[in-house]
Design an enzyme around this catalytic site. Sequence first.
Site, PDB file in Angstrom:
ATOM      1  N   TYR A 162       0.846  -1.512   0.053  1.00  0.00           N
ATOM      2  CA  TYR A 162       0.699   0.052  -0.076  1.00  0.00           C
ATOM      3  C   TYR A 162       0.965   1.420   0.315  1.00  0.00           C
ATOM      4  O   TYR A 162       0.248   2.072  -0.893  1.00  0.00           O
ATOM      5  CB  TYR A 162      -1.281   0.147   1.682  1.00  0.00           C
ATOM      6  CG  TYR A 162      -2.105   1.447   1.928  1.00  0.00           C
ATOM      7  CD1 TYR A 162      -2.699   1.256   0.820  1.00  0.00           C
ATOM      8  CD2 TYR A 162      -0.873   2.156   1.931  1.00  0.00           C
ATOM      9  CE1 TYR A 162      -3.882   3.025   1.393  1.00  0.00           C
ATOM     10  CE2 TYR A 162      -1.946   3.227   2.276  1.00  0.00           C
ATOM     11  CZ  TYR A 162      -3.081   3.495   1.945  1.00  0.00           C
ATOM     12  OH  TYR A 162      -3.601   4.852   2.012  1.00  0.00           O
ATOM     13  N   LYS A 166       1.083   4.446  -2.813  1.00  0.00           N
ATOM     14  CA  LYS A 166       0.752   5.871  -3.191  1.00  0.00           C
ATOM     15  C   LYS A 166       1.768   6.550  -3.054  1.00  0.00           C
ATOM     16  O   LYS A 166       2.080   7.818  -3.245  1.00  0.00           O
ATOM     17  CB  LYS A 166       0.749   5.786  -1.604  1.00  0.00           C
ATOM     18  CG  LYS A 166      -0.940   5.421  -0.651  1.00  0.00           C
ATOM     19  CD  LYS A 166      -2.113   6.559  -1.926  1.00  0.00           C
ATOM     20  CE  LYS A 166      -3.502   5.173  -0.883  1.00  0.00           C
ATOM     21  NZ  LYS A 166      -4.630   5.292  -2.643  1.00  0.00           N
TER      22      LYS A 166
END
Length: 270
Positions: A162, A166
């Site tokens: 994740y 990002k």
Amino acid sequence: MTALPRTEFARRYGQWAMVAGASEGIGAAFARQLAERGLSILLIARRAEPLAALAEELRTRYRVEVKTISLDLAAPDAQEHAQKLVHEHEVGLLVYNAAFSTVARFIDSTVEDKLRTVDVNVRAPLLFAHVVVPQMVQRGRGGVVLMSSLTALFGAPYVATYGATKAFNLALAEALAFELAPRGVDVLACCAGATETPAFRKAADRAGGKQPSAMAAEDVVKEALAKLPRQGSMIPGRLNRLAAFVLGRLLPRRVAVGIMGRATEGMLER
């Protein structure tokens, strides 16, 4: 920090705003604040029921046109749906808020979860930007907001994939902001910290409530929209900016990664 006046905002980013990941939390807050500014809204998310409820709220409260699209953004045909929407609507603002993540040790998470994280958080925003931006450039105006995260700034143990996705969103937005500014298109990566959303509350409950105080989603959106015309990336919230400064400037990077890891460890499934 002052946002553009309503009429100027609508002229710069209207007629339609496309909000991906709009069913709750930050996405729903974007939809409300954009409708308040007079933009018509395209709401996109997997779950149809919360989209329908939000659409009815926006129509009743703000008297704007709203359409809902139930779509799995990891699906192979996501680009086709985006192209159809852009062909049928004058999309002046894209907000990509959708995200997928699991909190787990890297060796414990499945390859399917890792790839879905990449599909939703990287592939889909890249495709949507690819479809939307050329028409904005043609009109000489428009905007793109990509939701990033403080996890983009350092290695983020237990949400490693994740955080990496990002970081991609942050790098993409900053580069596009430079490329597209002369063409009249504003691009912003919003690197949010802990934000009071249903997903955050669920993770905090797993940690026994021992999580840092969270910003209201409405405040995150308010700051992001105020910064959109001015810069390529931003961190909402004074405490988040202070944390990023301390972790990024004052501490060795390895120490910063360790702090991130300890902050996330409590959210692991037991």
